[in-house]
Design a protein around this motif. Structure first.
Motif, PDB file in Angstrom:
ATOM      1  N   ALA A   1      70.584 -22.313  76.131  1.00  0.00           N
ATOM      2  CA  ALA A   1      71.260 -22.498  74.736  1.00  0.00           C
ATOM      3  C   ALA A   1      72.487 -23.464  74.761  1.00  0.00           C
ATOM      4  CB  ALA A   1      71.606 -21.030  73.976  1.00  0.00           C
ATOM      5  N   PRO A   2      72.811 -24.008  73.625  1.00  0.00           N
ATOM      6  CA  PRO A   2      73.900 -24.854  73.534  1.00  0.00           C
ATOM      7  C   PRO A   2      75.391 -24.205  73.596  1.00  0.00           C
ATOM      8  CG  PRO A   2      72.418 -25.286  71.844  1.00  0.00           C
ATOM      9  CD  PRO A   2      72.055 -24.211  72.480  1.00  0.00           C
ATOM     10  N   CYS A   3      76.080 -24.731  74.565  1.00  0.00           N
ATOM     11  CA  CYS A   3      77.305 -24.003  74.735  1.00  0.00           C
ATOM     12  C   CYS A   3      78.076 -23.880  73.507  1.00  0.00           C
ATOM     13  CB  CYS A   3      78.335 -24.905  75.825  1.00  0.00           C
ATOM     14  SG  CYS A   3      79.058 -26.265  75.311  1.00  0.00           S
ATOM     15  N   GLY A   4      79.231 -23.033  73.402  1.00  0.00           N
ATOM     16  CA  GLY A   4      79.963 -22.869  72.122  1.00  0.00           C
ATOM     17  C   GLY A   4      80.701 -24.116  71.674  1.00  0.00           C
ATOM     18  N   ALA A   5      81.190 -24.949  72.473  1.00  0.00           N
ATOM     19  CA  ALA A   5      81.735 -26.303  72.106  1.00  0.00           C
ATOM     20  C   ALA A   5      80.456 -27.204  71.281  1.00  0.00           C
ATOM     21  CB  ALA A   5      82.176 -27.248  73.033  1.00  0.00           C
ATOM     22  N   CYS A   6      79.447 -27.288  71.975  1.00  0.00           N
ATOM     23  CA  CYS A   6      78.291 -27.986  70.907  1.00  0.00           C
ATOM     24  C   CYS A   6      77.598 -27.313  69.843  1.00  0.00           C
ATOM     25  CB  CYS A   6      77.218 -27.909  72.192  1.00  0.00           C
ATOM     26  SG  CYS A   6      77.310 -29.161  73.577  1.00  0.00           S
ATOM     27  N   ARG A   7      77.774 -25.918  69.842  1.00  0.00           N
ATOM     28  CA  ARG A   7      77.330 -25.303  68.714  1.00  0.00           C
ATOM     29  C   ARG A   7      78.307 -25.633  67.683  1.00  0.00           C
ATOM     30  NH1 ARG A   7      75.721 -19.252  71.014  1.00  0.00           N
ATOM     31  NH2 ARG A   7      74.655 -20.099  72.771  1.00  0.00           N
ATOM     32  N   GLN A   8      79.599 -25.785  67.916  1.00  0.00           N
ATOM     33  CA  GLN A   8      80.379 -26.284  66.861  1.00  0.00           C
ATOM     34  C   GLN A   8      80.497 -27.505  66.453  1.00  0.00           C
ATOM     35  OE1 GLN A   8      83.031 -24.088  65.265  1.00  0.00           O
ATOM     36  NE2 GLN A   8      83.694 -25.912  64.072  1.00  0.00           N
ATOM     37  N   VAL A   9      80.214 -28.355  67.312  1.00  0.00           N
ATOM     38  CA  VAL A   9      80.026 -29.756  66.927  1.00  0.00           C
ATOM     39  C   VAL A   9      78.676 -30.039  66.141  1.00  0.00           C
ATOM     40  CG1 VAL A   9      79.150 -32.050  67.906  1.00  0.00           C
ATOM     41  CG2 VAL A   9      81.381 -30.615  68.929  1.00  0.00           C
ATOM     42  N   ILE A  10      77.605 -29.386  66.362  1.00  0.00           N
ATOM     43  CA  ILE A  10      76.696 -29.222  65.733  1.00  0.00           C
ATOM     44  C   ILE A  10      76.778 -28.828  64.200  1.00  0.00           C
ATOM     45  CG2 ILE A  10      74.122 -28.615  65.359  1.00  0.00           C
ATOM     46  CD1 ILE A  10      74.084 -28.408  68.479  1.00  0.00           C
ATOM     47  N   ALA A  11      77.471 -27.553  64.191  1.00  0.00           N
ATOM     48  CA  ALA A  11      78.030 -27.031  62.633  1.00  0.00           C
ATOM     49  C   ALA A  11      78.508 -27.962  62.161  1.00  0.00           C
ATOM     50  CB  ALA A  11      78.492 -25.663  62.998  1.00  0.00           C
ATOM     51  N   GLU A  12      79.454 -28.584  62.485  1.00  0.00           N
ATOM     52  CA  GLU A  12      80.204 -29.597  61.632  1.00  0.00           C
ATOM     53  C   GLU A  12      79.122 -30.468  60.827  1.00  0.00           C
ATOM     54  OE1 GLU A  12      83.493 -30.127  61.733  1.00  0.00           O
ATOM     55  OE2 GLU A  12      83.565 -31.866  60.546  1.00  0.00           O
TER      56      GLU A  12
ATOM     57  N   PRO B   1      75.463 -26.378  59.533  1.00  0.00           N
ATOM     58  CA  PRO B   1      75.404 -24.933  60.291  1.00  0.00           C
ATOM     59  C   PRO B   1      74.088 -24.461  60.517  1.00  0.00           C
ATOM     60  CG  PRO B   1      76.791 -25.371  58.151  1.00  0.00           C
ATOM     61  CD  PRO B   1      76.135 -26.461  58.614  1.00  0.00           C
ATOM     62  N   ASN B   2      73.031 -24.804  59.634  1.00  0.00           N
ATOM     63  CA  ASN B   2      71.634 -24.331  59.812  1.00  0.00           C
ATOM     64  C   ASN B   2      70.877 -25.230  60.509  1.00  0.00           C
ATOM     65  OD1 ASN B   2      71.786 -21.864  57.834  1.00  0.00           O
ATOM     66  ND2 ASN B   2      72.754 -23.533  56.585  1.00  0.00           N
ATOM     67  N   ALA B   3      71.276 -26.135  61.310  1.00  0.00           N
ATOM     68  CA  ALA B   3      70.280 -27.020  61.824  1.00  0.00           C
ATOM     69  C   ALA B   3      69.307 -26.091  63.052  1.00  0.00           C
ATOM     70  CB  ALA B   3      71.100 -27.769  62.892  1.00  0.00           C
ATOM     71  N   THR B   4      68.242 -26.660  62.965  1.00  0.00           N
ATOM     72  CA  THR B   4      67.171 -25.953  63.948  1.00  0.00           C
ATOM     73  C   THR B   4      67.533 -26.305  65.329  1.00  0.00           C
ATOM     74  OG1 THR B   4      65.463 -26.208  62.240  1.00  0.00           O
ATOM     75  CG2 THR B   4      64.505 -25.877  64.513  1.00  0.00           C
ATOM     76  N   ILE B   5      67.636 -25.493  66.168  1.00  0.00           N
ATOM     77  CA  ILE B   5      68.052 -25.582  67.551  1.00  0.00           C
ATOM     78  C   ILE B   5      66.563 -25.244  68.578  1.00  0.00           C
ATOM     79  CG2 ILE B   5      69.320 -24.920  69.657  1.00  0.00           C
ATOM     80  CD1 ILE B   5      70.900 -26.219  67.336  1.00  0.00           C
ATOM     81  N   ILE B   6      66.255 -26.289  69.411  1.00  0.00           N
ATOM     82  CA  ILE B   6      65.001 -25.866  70.153  1.00  0.00           C
ATOM     83  C   ILE B   6      65.469 -26.072  71.453  1.00  0.00           C
ATOM     84  CG2 ILE B   6      62.808 -27.117  70.665  1.00  0.00           C
ATOM     85  CD1 ILE B   6      62.937 -28.420  67.829  1.00  0.00           C
ATOM     86  N   MET B   7      65.094 -25.011  72.436  1.00  0.00           N
ATOM     87  CA  MET B   7      65.393 -24.768  73.565  1.00  0.00           C
ATOM     88  C   MET B   7      64.219 -24.749  74.421  1.00  0.00           C
ATOM     89  SD  MET B   7      68.336 -22.123  72.612  1.00  0.00           S
ATOM     90  CE  MET B   7      67.508 -21.545  71.098  1.00  0.00           C
ATOM     91  N   ALA B   8      64.087 -25.707  75.479  1.00  0.00           N
ATOM     92  CA  ALA B   8      62.919 -25.882  76.511  1.00  0.00           C
ATOM     93  C   ALA B   8      63.120 -26.019  77.804  1.00  0.00           C
ATOM     94  CB  ALA B   8      61.946 -26.812  75.709  1.00  0.00           C
TER      95      ALA B   8
END
Ligand SMILES: [Zn+2]
Length: 130
Positions: free
Chosen positions: A82-93, A96-103
């Motif tokens: 999963a994206p780290c906390g810093a990346c989550r915050q940057v994407i949320a900017e 905040p409802n972006a789809t996150i795909i982890m593979a």
């Protein structure tokens, strides 16, 4: 979704991870339909390392493409990361409802989540307004 994962997997080849050997690729899909990729870029001064997700987001934004719809993260790991906390915050900017795909790099495991589930309470810019 497959196209986004493939873009992240292709980008992963360019990861610069001589210290951790943990290579990560990311791909951002914007509303325009464009895909921007990123890789983790490490530094001898470890704190300066930047994650693949942020590189991809910053590439999109620097091209004037801010309407992020989805982010794929592909890592050479046994399980999706999963994206780290810093990346989550940057994407949320930007969404905040972006789809996150982890593979995983071999495509064996794919997990999809809504960013809201990974970061329920992002710091909001409106908190800065007087
Ligand atoms: Zn990160």
């Amino acid at each position: 979704m497959e196209r986004l994962i493939e873009a992240a997997r292709e980008a992963l080849k360019n990861a610069y991870a001589p210290y951790s050997k943990f290579r990560v690729g990311a791909a951002v899909l914007t509303r325009s339909g464009k895909i921007y990729t990123g890789v983790n870029v490490e530094n001898a001064s470890f704190g300066l390392t930047v994650c693949a997700e942020r590189v991809a987001v910053f590439k999109a934004v620097s091209e004037g493409d801010k309407e992020i719809e989805a982010v794929a993260v592909v890592a050479e790991s046994d399980e999706p990361v999963a994206p780290c906390g810093a990346c989550r915050q940057v994407i949320a900017e930007f969404n905040p409802n972006a789809t996150i795909i982890m593979a995983t790099a071999d495509g064996r495991r794919v997990v999809t989540a809504n960013l809201k589930d990974l970061l329920p309470s992002p710091f909001r810019g409106d908190a800065l307004k007087p």
